[in-house]
Scaffold this motif. Sequence first.
Motif, PDB file in Angstrom:
ATOM      1  N   TYR A  78      10.603 -33.073  39.267  1.00 51.31           N
ATOM      2  CA  TYR A  78      11.951 -33.589  38.462  1.00 51.31           C
ATOM      3  C   TYR A  78      13.081 -32.772  38.782  1.00 51.31           C
ATOM      4  N   ILE A  79      13.991 -34.259  39.720  1.00 52.28           N
ATOM      5  CA  ILE A  79      15.368 -33.289  39.597  1.00 52.28           C
ATOM      6  C   ILE A  79      16.071 -34.422  38.459  1.00 52.28           C
ATOM      7  N   GLY A  80      17.073 -33.211  37.320  1.00 48.93           N
ATOM      8  CA  GLY A  80      17.558 -33.807  36.998  1.00 48.93           C
ATOM      9  C   GLY A  80      19.104 -32.679  36.927  1.00 48.93           C
ATOM     10  N   LYS A  81      20.404 -33.471  35.897  1.00 53.19           N
ATOM     11  CA  LYS A  81      21.748 -33.045  36.309  1.00 53.19           C
ATOM     12  C   LYS A  81      21.835 -32.551  37.039  1.00 53.19           C
ATOM     13  N   LEU A  82      21.410 -33.780  38.240  1.00 56.15           N
ATOM     14  CA  LEU A  82      22.486 -33.421  39.827  1.00 56.15           C
ATOM     15  C   LEU A  82      23.970 -33.810  39.317  1.00 56.15           C
ATOM     16  N   ALA A  83      24.565 -33.006  39.546  1.00 56.05           N
ATOM     17  CA  ALA A  83      25.796 -33.042  39.572  1.00 56.05           C
ATOM     18  C   ALA A  83      27.097 -32.769  40.602  1.00 56.05           C
ATOM     19  N   VAL A  84      27.932 -33.746  41.442  1.00 53.85           N
ATOM     20  CA  VAL A  84      28.469 -32.806  42.134  1.00 53.85           C
ATOM     21  C   VAL A  84      30.179 -33.250  41.021  1.00 53.85           C
ATOM     22  N   ALA A  85      31.269 -32.210  41.071  1.00 54.92           N
ATOM     23  CA  ALA A  85      31.875 -32.312  40.631  1.00 54.92           C
ATOM     24  C   ALA A  85      32.837 -33.500  41.496  1.00 54.92           C
ATOM     25  N   PRO A  86      34.361 -34.150  40.604  1.00 48.35           N
ATOM     26  CA  PRO A  86      34.535 -35.089  41.350  1.00 48.35           C
ATOM     27  C   PRO A  86      34.884 -34.735  42.283  1.00 48.35           C
ATOM     28  N   ASP A  87      35.899 -34.467  42.481  1.00 46.58           N
ATOM     29  CA  ASP A  87      36.666 -33.620  43.752  1.00 46.58           C
ATOM     30  C   ASP A  87      36.033 -33.424  44.767  1.00 46.58           C
ATOM     31  N   ALA A  88      34.404 -33.158  44.735  1.00 46.34           N
ATOM     32  CA  ALA A  88      33.690 -32.485  45.533  1.00 46.34           C
ATOM     33  C   ALA A  88      32.883 -33.659  46.284  1.00 46.34           C
ATOM     34  N   GLN A  89      32.782 -34.847  46.149  1.00 48.73           N
ATOM     35  CA  GLN A  89      32.330 -35.817  46.072  1.00 48.73           C
ATOM     36  C   GLN A  89      32.495 -36.441  47.476  1.00 48.73           C
ATOM     37  N   GLY A  90      31.239 -37.071  48.245  1.00 47.36           N
ATOM     38  CA  GLY A  90      31.373 -37.271  49.192  1.00 47.36           C
ATOM     39  C   GLY A  90      31.245 -36.604  50.282  1.00 47.36           C
ATOM     40  N   ARG A  91      30.720 -35.327  50.350  1.00 43.44           N
ATOM     41  CA  ARG A  91      31.263 -34.256  50.810  1.00 43.44           C
ATOM     42  C   ARG A  91      30.432 -32.537  51.107  1.00 43.44           C
ATOM     43  N   GLY A  92      29.085 -33.898  51.077  1.00 44.56           N
ATOM     44  CA  GLY A  92      27.057 -33.354  51.561  1.00 44.56           C
ATOM     45  C   GLY A  92      27.046 -32.337  50.572  1.00 44.56           C
ATOM     46  N   VAL A  93      27.797 -32.029  48.856  1.00 46.06           N
ATOM     47  CA  VAL A  93      27.446 -31.311  48.126  1.00 46.06           C
ATOM     48  C   VAL A  93      25.456 -31.569  47.510  1.00 46.06           C
ATOM     49  N   GLY A  94      26.120 -33.189  47.323  1.00 47.31           N
ATOM     50  CA  GLY A  94      24.467 -33.508  46.536  1.00 47.31           C
ATOM     51  C   GLY A  94      23.338 -33.352  47.923  1.00 47.31           C
ATOM     52  N   ARG A  95      23.601 -33.324  48.924  1.00 45.37           N
ATOM     53  CA  ARG A  95      22.799 -33.357  49.729  1.00 45.37           C
ATOM     54  C   ARG A  95      22.001 -32.216  49.685  1.00 45.37           C
TER      55      ARG A  95
END
Length: 156
Positions: A78-95
Amino acid sequence: MKLAPIDRAFEDWDALLALVLASFAYMHPRIASPSSALQLTPQSLKQKAETEKAYAAIENGRLAGCIFCKAEPPDCLYIGKLAVAPDAQGRGVGRLLLRAAEAYAAECDLPCLRLETRIELEENHRLFARWGFVRTAEASHPGFTRPTFIEMRKPL
Protein backbone atom coordinates in the motif's frame (compact mmCIF):
# COMPACT_ATOMS: atom_id res chain seq x y z
CA MET A 1 17.33 14.76 -7.22
CA LYS A 2 18.16 12.02 -4.75
CA LEU A 3 16.17 9.59 -2.64
CA ALA A 4 16.73 9.21 1.06
CA PRO A 5 15.04 6.92 3.57
CA ILE A 6 12.74 8.50 6.11
CA ASP A 7 13.87 6.51 9.12
CA ARG A 8 15.39 6.93 12.58
CA ALA A 9 18.13 9.14 11.15
CA PHE A 10 15.63 11.54 9.57
CA GLU A 11 15.24 14.74 11.55
CA ASP A 12 13.16 17.32 9.71
CA TRP A 13 9.65 16.23 10.69
CA ASP A 14 8.31 19.81 10.57
CA ALA A 15 9.43 20.18 6.96
CA LEU A 16 7.94 16.79 6.10
CA LEU A 17 4.58 17.80 7.57
CA ALA A 18 4.73 21.13 5.71
CA LEU A 19 5.43 19.25 2.46
CA VAL A 20 2.47 16.90 2.89
CA LEU A 21 0.10 19.71 3.86
CA ALA A 22 1.21 21.93 0.96
CA SER A 23 0.89 19.16 -1.60
CA PHE A 24 -2.56 18.11 -0.35
CA ALA A 25 -3.93 21.66 0.17
CA TYR A 26 -5.52 21.91 -3.30
CA MET A 27 -7.90 19.03 -2.55
CA HIS A 28 -9.47 20.26 0.71
CA PRO A 29 -12.19 22.42 -0.86
CA ARG A 30 -12.95 19.67 -3.41
CA ILE A 31 -13.36 16.54 -1.30
CA ALA A 32 -16.34 15.51 0.82
CA SER A 33 -14.58 13.84 3.74
CA PRO A 34 -11.64 15.75 5.23
CA SER A 35 -8.21 14.43 4.36
CA SER A 36 -6.39 12.43 7.00
CA ALA A 37 -3.40 14.66 6.22
CA LEU A 38 -5.06 17.33 8.35
CA GLN A 39 -4.66 15.07 11.39
CA LEU A 40 -0.91 14.60 10.93
CA THR A 41 1.66 16.05 13.28
CA PRO A 42 5.46 15.81 13.25
CA GLN A 43 5.18 13.16 15.97
CA SER A 44 2.57 11.10 14.09
CA LEU A 45 4.72 11.18 10.95
CA LYS A 46 7.68 9.96 12.98
CA GLN A 47 5.53 7.10 14.35
CA LYS A 48 4.28 6.31 10.84
CA ALA A 49 7.88 6.08 9.63
CA GLU A 50 8.64 3.58 12.40
CA THR A 51 6.03 1.12 11.09
CA GLU A 52 6.20 1.83 7.35
CA LYS A 53 8.95 2.16 4.77
CA ALA A 54 9.19 5.78 3.69
CA TYR A 55 11.31 7.75 1.25
CA ALA A 56 12.01 11.42 0.68
CA ALA A 57 12.96 13.00 -2.61
CA ILE A 58 15.51 15.73 -1.95
CA GLU A 59 16.47 18.44 -4.40
CA ASN A 60 19.07 21.09 -3.62
CA GLY A 61 18.93 20.22 0.08
CA ARG A 62 15.15 20.53 0.48
CA LEU A 63 12.29 18.05 0.51
CA ALA A 64 10.60 17.80 -2.87
CA GLY A 65 8.43 14.76 -2.18
CA CYS A 66 7.71 11.74 -0.02
CA ILE A 67 5.98 8.38 -0.06
CA PHE A 68 5.00 5.94 2.69
CA CYS A 69 4.75 2.21 1.95
CA LYS A 70 3.05 -0.48 4.01
CA ALA A 71 3.21 -4.18 3.21
CA GLU A 72 -0.18 -5.87 2.92
CA PRO A 73 0.71 -9.54 2.48
CA PRO A 74 0.18 -11.66 0.56
CA ASP A 75 -0.28 -9.50 -2.50
CA CYS A 76 0.11 -5.73 -2.13
CA LEU A 77 2.26 -2.88 -1.01
CA TYR A 78 0.00 0.00 0.00
CA ILE A 79 1.37 3.40 -0.92
CA GLY A 80 0.12 6.43 0.90
CA LYS A 81 0.94 10.05 1.57
CA LEU A 82 2.54 10.28 -1.86
CA ALA A 83 3.26 13.99 -1.80
CA VAL A 84 5.15 16.26 -4.17
CA ALA A 85 5.85 19.88 -3.35
CA PRO A 86 3.67 22.10 -5.56
CA ASP A 87 6.72 23.79 -7.12
CA ALA A 88 8.30 20.40 -7.90
CA GLN A 89 5.28 18.84 -9.62
CA GLY A 90 5.65 17.75 -13.22
CA ARG A 91 9.39 17.13 -12.90
CA GLY A 92 9.45 13.37 -12.27
CA VAL A 93 9.47 13.44 -8.46
CA GLY A 94 6.37 11.27 -8.19
CA ARG A 95 7.77 8.71 -10.63
CA LEU A 96 11.04 8.58 -8.69
CA LEU A 97 9.14 7.87 -5.47
CA LEU A 98 6.96 5.30 -7.21
CA ARG A 99 10.06 3.47 -8.50
CA ALA A 100 11.32 3.28 -4.90
CA ALA A 101 7.99 1.76 -3.85
CA GLU A 102 8.16 -0.74 -6.71
CA ALA A 103 11.68 -1.78 -5.66
CA TYR A 104 10.55 -2.19 -2.06
CA ALA A 105 7.55 -4.27 -3.18
CA ALA A 106 9.95 -6.53 -5.08
CA GLU A 107 12.12 -6.90 -1.94
CA CYS A 108 9.00 -7.94 -0.03
CA ASP A 109 7.85 -10.34 -2.79
CA LEU A 110 4.60 -8.38 -3.18
CA PRO A 111 3.30 -8.50 -6.76
CA CYS A 112 1.32 -5.26 -6.82
CA LEU A 113 1.04 -1.73 -5.52
CA ARG A 114 -2.24 -0.44 -4.09
CA LEU A 115 -3.39 3.10 -3.40
CA GLU A 116 -6.54 5.02 -2.62
CA THR A 117 -7.49 8.38 -4.08
CA ARG A 118 -10.49 10.60 -3.62
CA ILE A 119 -13.29 10.10 -6.09
CA GLU A 120 -13.44 13.83 -6.89
CA LEU A 121 -9.78 14.04 -7.93
CA GLU A 122 -10.12 12.77 -11.47
CA GLU A 123 -6.78 14.29 -12.49
CA ASN A 124 -5.14 11.97 -9.95
CA HIS A 125 -7.01 8.99 -11.42
CA ARG A 126 -5.65 9.88 -14.87
CA LEU A 127 -2.10 10.36 -13.56
CA PHE A 128 -2.10 7.05 -11.72
CA ALA A 129 -3.54 5.32 -14.81
CA ARG A 130 -0.63 6.73 -16.87
CA TRP A 131 1.68 5.21 -14.25
CA GLY A 132 0.07 1.77 -14.77
CA PHE A 133 -2.57 1.72 -12.02
CA VAL A 134 -6.04 0.29 -12.71
CA ARG A 135 -9.22 1.21 -10.85
CA THR A 136 -10.27 -1.84 -8.83
CA ALA A 137 -12.89 -0.67 -6.31
CA GLU A 138 -14.93 2.20 -4.91
CA ALA A 139 -15.66 2.69 -1.22
CA SER A 140 -17.04 5.20 1.26
CA HIS A 141 -15.62 6.90 4.31
CA PRO A 142 -17.65 6.41 7.50
CA GLY A 143 -20.85 8.45 7.47
CA PHE A 144 -21.16 8.60 3.67
CA THR A 145 -23.63 6.62 1.58
CA ARG A 146 -21.95 7.39 -1.73
CA PRO A 147 -18.41 6.43 -2.78
CA THR A 148 -15.80 8.91 -1.56
CA PHE A 149 -12.63 7.19 -2.78
CA ILE A 150 -11.40 4.67 -5.28
CA GLU A 151 -8.80 1.96 -4.97
CA MET A 152 -6.26 1.52 -7.73
CA ARG A 153 -3.73 -1.27 -8.17
CA LYS A 154 -0.64 -1.68 -10.29
CA PRO A 155 0.57 -5.20 -11.03
CA LEU A 156 4.36 -5.45 -10.97
